[in-house]
Design a protein around this motif. Structure first.
Motif, PDB file in Angstrom:
ATOM      1  N   SER A 183       0.832  -1.213   0.000  1.00  0.00           N
ATOM      2  CA  SER A 183       0.000   0.000   0.000  1.00  0.00           C
ATOM      3  C   SER A 183       0.866   1.262   0.000  1.00  0.00           C
ATOM      4  CB  SER A 183      -0.942  -0.005   1.206  1.00  0.00           C
ATOM      5  OG  SER A 183      -0.264   0.275   2.415  1.00  0.00           O
ATOM      6  N   LEU A 184       2.013   1.209   0.697  1.00  0.00           N
ATOM      7  CA  LEU A 184       2.887   2.376   0.721  1.00  0.00           C
ATOM      8  C   LEU A 184       3.606   2.579  -0.605  1.00  0.00           C
ATOM      9  CD1 LEU A 184       4.501   2.122   4.280  1.00  0.00           C
ATOM     10  CD2 LEU A 184       2.741   3.714   3.510  1.00  0.00           C
ATOM     11  N   MET A 185       3.992   1.461  -1.232  1.00  0.00           N
ATOM     12  CA  MET A 185       4.749   1.562  -2.477  1.00  0.00           C
ATOM     13  C   MET A 185       3.855   1.815  -3.673  1.00  0.00           C
ATOM     14  SD  MET A 185       7.815   1.323  -1.487  1.00  0.00           S
ATOM     15  CE  MET A 185       8.692   1.120  -3.032  1.00  0.00           C
ATOM     16  N   ARG A 186       2.536   1.687  -3.501  1.00  0.00           N
ATOM     17  CA  ARG A 186       1.630   1.831  -4.641  1.00  0.00           C
ATOM     18  C   ARG A 186       1.773   3.210  -5.277  1.00  0.00           C
ATOM     19  NH1 ARG A 186      -2.783   0.544  -2.255  1.00  0.00           N
ATOM     20  NH2 ARG A 186      -2.441  -1.648  -2.684  1.00  0.00           N
ATOM     21  N   SER A 187       1.791   4.250  -4.426  1.00  0.00           N
ATOM     22  CA  SER A 187       1.952   5.605  -4.958  1.00  0.00           C
ATOM     23  C   SER A 187       3.321   5.771  -5.593  1.00  0.00           C
ATOM     24  CB  SER A 187       1.765   6.629  -3.825  1.00  0.00           C
ATOM     25  OG  SER A 187       0.462   6.549  -3.308  1.00  0.00           O
ATOM     26  N   GLU A 188       4.313   5.152  -4.961  1.00  0.00           N
ATOM     27  CA  GLU A 188       5.680   5.275  -5.461  1.00  0.00           C
ATOM     28  C   GLU A 188       5.815   4.641  -6.835  1.00  0.00           C
ATOM     29  OE1 GLU A 188       9.625   6.641  -4.860  1.00  0.00           O
ATOM     30  OE2 GLU A 188       7.720   7.034  -3.858  1.00  0.00           O
ATOM     31  N   LEU A 189       5.055   3.541  -7.070  1.00  0.00           N
ATOM     32  CA  LEU A 189       5.122   2.834  -8.353  1.00  0.00           C
ATOM     33  C   LEU A 189       4.150   3.401  -9.379  1.00  0.00           C
ATOM     34  CD1 LEU A 189       5.366  -0.825  -7.031  1.00  0.00           C
ATOM     35  CD2 LEU A 189       7.220   0.591  -7.915  1.00  0.00           C
ATOM     36  N   SER A 190       3.291   4.348  -8.928  1.00  0.00           N
ATOM     37  CA  SER A 190       2.326   5.004  -9.823  1.00  0.00           C
ATOM     38  C   SER A 190       1.459   3.995 -10.556  1.00  0.00           C
ATOM     39  CB  SER A 190       3.066   5.907 -10.833  1.00  0.00           C
ATOM     40  OG  SER A 190       3.806   6.889 -10.166  1.00  0.00           O
ATOM     41  N   MET A 191       0.791   3.117  -9.793  1.00  0.00           N
ATOM     42  CA  MET A 191      -0.094   2.126 -10.403  1.00  0.00           C
ATOM     43  C   MET A 191      -1.332   2.821 -10.969  1.00  0.00           C
ATOM     44  SD  MET A 191       0.002  -1.066  -7.766  1.00  0.00           S
ATOM     45  CE  MET A 191       1.507  -1.995  -7.477  1.00  0.00           C
TER      46      MET A 191
END
Length: 408
Positions: free
Chosen positions: A215-223
């Motif tokens: 959930s934290l990396m979702r924004s970072e990966l720009s899904m």
């Protein structure tokens, strides 16, 4: 001829009773001169099987009928608030009841700190369950030594972070701390075996936020919004964007997940403490999984209201059963003292019914907690795959009647 005031006589009887009891169990008592009345009468240093320990508390002793209240006893805080809450040595209050000849105790430092600096209680509440005698001495000493030990080693760090964020951490929990460039505090908190962690941020007023690495990396990966893969957004989880985390904070949280991964690779039945339960045991797995805490609390409250409507005297019978129980955990006894001192809380519990309460939002959190302590012995929570009435199993202090209760 001059007479000795009765209050002085009873006060000295209280001091003598406590000193005698402690010394009979080989603990070391050092009396503080009455000329230095700063709210403490004794220093007590505990021993362990004849060996002197480094665990010391201070004790304020009171004697007489004037300290009795409807739900136990109360010692006024007065001008002692700062010294009792901020000192290096915790302070305990002990009351001697001349009628029952019993001693009753409460952890004054713990109660004041629980309320916070700006909402400090005017009285230290002491539960009538908190009897201090030969049979309860071992449990009292264990509780006091454990509380003193909160300020040593790693536990001192957990205690500081817990008091800062208003959270109670277990010594086995993974708790990591980070301060960003704006001097905001971030706390990563994850229980062993859990896939979901809790982030506590001072910038968010310490509001708990459930997160996973995904959930934290979702924004970072720009899904993309229409992503339907394994990273499908979960509405119960917070994202880095929701929390306003920058790249360095996201990387710190990811490192926290990585550093606890090995500990997380354990048995699938790792037990998770049930918040709000009177006590949890290891007798049965309590895999809370993704069961929402508010769902559990709503179900438990509904069960309580159902029983009270069927048995209007249930609260009073349960209180009586608790009063004669000698095996209560010292931490529960200490908590009862602070809860029973608040007339508003006690009044709401005594009036508890479906006519006064419909949902958890209709009852004060303190009253809900006190009702659980009075009415329930244990709560077991099973796996989330079970129906709700099988997930949550309540062991009542007064067993449910085997035959229907007739209504008047």
């Amino acid at each position: 001829m001059p007479k000795i005031p009765k209050g002085r006589r009873v006060g000295q009887a209280a001091v003598n009773a406590l000193r005698t009891l402690l010394e009979e169990h080989d603990h070391i008592v050092q009396e503080i001169s009455g000329q230095n009345d700063f709210g403490e009468d004794f220093y007590v240093t505990f021993t362990d099987d004849g060996d002197v320990t480094s665990d010391t508390i201070k004790v304020q002793v009171k004697g007489g009928d004037s300290w009795r209240r409807g739900n136990g006893y109360a010692v006024p805080v007065d001008r002692h608030r700062d010294t009792w809450s901020e000192g290096n040595i915790p302070v305990y209050c002990v009351v001697y009841d001349p009628n029952s000849k019993n001693l009753y105790w409460a952890n004054a430092t713990q109660q004041i700190r629980r309320f916070g600096s700006f909402n400090a209680p005017r009285f230290i509440g002491i539960s009538p369950n908190a009897v201090l005698d030969d049979t309860t001495m071992d449990s009292f000493v264990a509780q006091a030594r454990r509380y003193v030990g909160r300020y040593r080693g790693r536990q001192a760090v957990l205690t500081h972070l817990g008091e800062m964020s208003g959270t109670e951490f277990d010594p086995a929990d993974h708790v990591l701390h980070f301060v960003n460039g704006d001097d905001d505090d971030l706390i990563f908190w994850k229980r062993p075996g859990d896939a979901v962690a809790t982030l506590l941020l001072s910038a968010q007023e310490w509001e708990p936020a459930w997160v996973t690495l995904e959930s934290l990396m979702r924004s970072e990966l720009s899904m993309p919004e229409d992503w339907n893969g394994p990273g499908t957004p979960d509405p119960d989880l917070w994202t880095a964007e929701d929390l306003g985390l920058n790249r360095s904070e996201i990387m710190w949280a990811a490192a926290c997940f990585a550093s606890t991964r090995q500990a997380d690779e354990g048995p699938g039945d790792e037990l998770v403490e049930c918040e709000g339960c009177p006590s949890c045991t290891g007798e049965e797995p309590k895999e809370h999984g993704r069961i929402e805490a508010d769902v559990i609390h709503a179900y438990v409250l509904a069960c309580i209201l159902d029983r009270i409507d069927a048995e209007p005297d249930l609260v009073q019978r349960s209180i009586h059963a608790m009063r004669i129980e000698t095996s209560l955990e010292p931490d529960i006894v200490a908590e009862l003292g602070s809860l029973e001192t608040d007339p508003r809380v006690v009044r709401q519990v005594n009036r508890l019914s479906r006519a006064t309460v419909e949902t958890v939002d209709d009852i004060e959190p303190e009253a809900y907690r006190l009702a659980i302590l009075y009415l329930i012995h244990r709560i077991y929570v099973g796996g989330p795959s079970l129906p709700l009435d099988e997930q949550v199993r309540i062991v009542w202090r007064i067993p449910e009647p085997t035959t229907p209760v007739s209504q008047p």
